[in-house]
Design an enzyme around this catalytic site. Structure first.
Site, PDB file in Angstrom:
ATOM      1  CB  CYS A  12      -1.881  27.964 -18.458  1.00  0.00           C
ATOM      2  SG  CYS A  12      -1.627  26.338 -17.739  1.00  0.00           S
ATOM      3  CD  GLU A 122      -8.933  19.430 -14.438  1.00  0.00           C
ATOM      4  OE1 GLU A 122      -8.175  19.977 -15.247  1.00  0.00           O
ATOM      5  OE2 GLU A 122     -10.101  19.798 -14.242  1.00  0.00           O
TER       6      GLU A 122
HETATM    7  S1  SF4 Z   1      -6.442  24.731 -14.597  1.00  0.00           S
HETATM    8 FE1  SF4 Z   1      -5.156  23.764 -16.119  1.00  0.00          FE
HETATM    9  S2  SF4 Z   1      -5.196  25.218 -17.852  1.00  0.00           S
HETATM   10 FE2  SF4 Z   1      -5.908  26.343 -16.063  1.00  0.00          FE
HETATM   11  S3  SF4 Z   1      -4.086  27.352 -15.211  1.00  0.00           S
HETATM   12 FE3  SF4 Z   1      -4.357  25.378 -14.172  1.00  0.00          FE
HETATM   13  S4  SF4 Z   1      -3.100  23.924 -15.300  1.00  0.00           S
HETATM   14 FE4  SF4 Z   1      -3.410  25.717 -16.597  1.00  0.00          FE
END
Ligand code: SF4
Length: 273
Positions: A12, A122
């Site tokens: 991503c 996270e």
């Molecule tokens: S929040 Fe997580 S899944 Fe979404 S772009 Fe950022 S790193 Fe990637």
């Protein structure tokens, strides 16, 4: 046998960005704080490029500390400064938004709720930004047991599915007269999940590629399992011809932390089976 790649798979935006930032600091004196992404093969590759990894700041006397895409709490920045380390922040901007949302809601006198997985790094970082006052709700049962409060502020783990978020939030609506919901979900997860589900409905077998320690890859595998036989693998070495012998169509998807080269190897190997 036809091998079909999902319309949306692999790295991503946040992961690509974090790896690019890390590679720009491959000077032999830089370390990431924890694995830069939940993919052991990528961590090994970075190590070979000269980017180390430490689990704790106390392991570093000097050099550059790279904050990974999952982010960290404010105290880590303070500690790194105190130790005289150079800080390079590769926190994904979407995660940063969730962290700052938690901070804002907490400063507004709200009881902050984070809808997400209690042990995910996270979520732990978002908790730290809420002045360590947030309550983490993982399930609908957690939400039902949540005690009413005068002012409530809700944020989500970025990789939470929309469906789960809405279900959990619906149990909280009667818990306060003053509720602010900040839907800090990242679309990358949603896009990968929708594309994977669509493909899984068309094929006999799905291969989901990604680290076993990657929450978003595991979630992709769980979703695909509802539609067809699914195997979660980390690399092409794990592929077994037995799995595919009666299949006419095989689908491939990969988590947001799975490098392109690993997806390519699995794709090629399937085509040779
Ligand atoms: S929040 Fe997580 S899944 Fe979404 S772009 Fe950022 S790193 Fe990637």
């Amino acid at each position: 046998m036809e091998v079909i790649l999902s319309g949306c798979l692999g790295f991503c935006y946040g992961v690509k960005r974090a790896i690019k930032i890390a590679e720009e600091h491959a000077d032999g004196k830089s370390c990431t704080l924890g694995p830069i992404i939940h993919n052991p093969q990528m961590v090994e590759r970075l190590k070979a490029e000269g980017i180390g990894m430490v689990e704790d700041l106390t392991a570093m006397e000097e050099g550059t500390i790279i904050i990974r895409s999952h982010g960290v709490g404010p105290q880590v920045y303070e500690d790194a400064k105190f130790r005289g380390l150079n800080i390079v922040d590769a926190t994904c901007p979407h995660v940063k938004k969730a962290q700052l949302s938690a901070k804002e809601l907490s400063q507004d006198g709200r009881q902050v709720v984070i809808v997400g997985e209690k042990n995910h790094p996270e979520v732990k970082s978002i908790f730290e930004w809420s002045n360590k006052t947030a309550i983490i709700l993982e399930t609908e049962a957690d939400a039902e047991n949540f005690a009413p409060c005068p002012k409530l502020g809700i944020v989500s783990q970025t990789t939470m599915s929309d469906e789960n978020f809405v279900k959990i939030v619906s149990h909280l609506l009667g818990k306060s007269h003053d509720i602010r919901v900040l839907r800090t979900i990242c679309t990358a997860t949603d896009q990968r999940q929708k594309a994977a589900l669509e493909l899984a409905s068309m094929v006999d077998v799905m291969l989901v590629i990604g680290g076993r320690n990657s929450a978003n890859t595991t979630r992709l595998a769980q979703l695909c399992e509802k539609k067809c036989t699914t195997y979660h693998i980390e690399t092409a070495h794990e592929l077994s011809p037995e799995w595919l012998k009666n299949s006419t169509k095989v689908g491939i998807t990969a988590g947001a932390s799975t490098p392109d080269w690993i997806i390519g190897e699995v794709y090629k190997q399937c085509q040779m089976m």
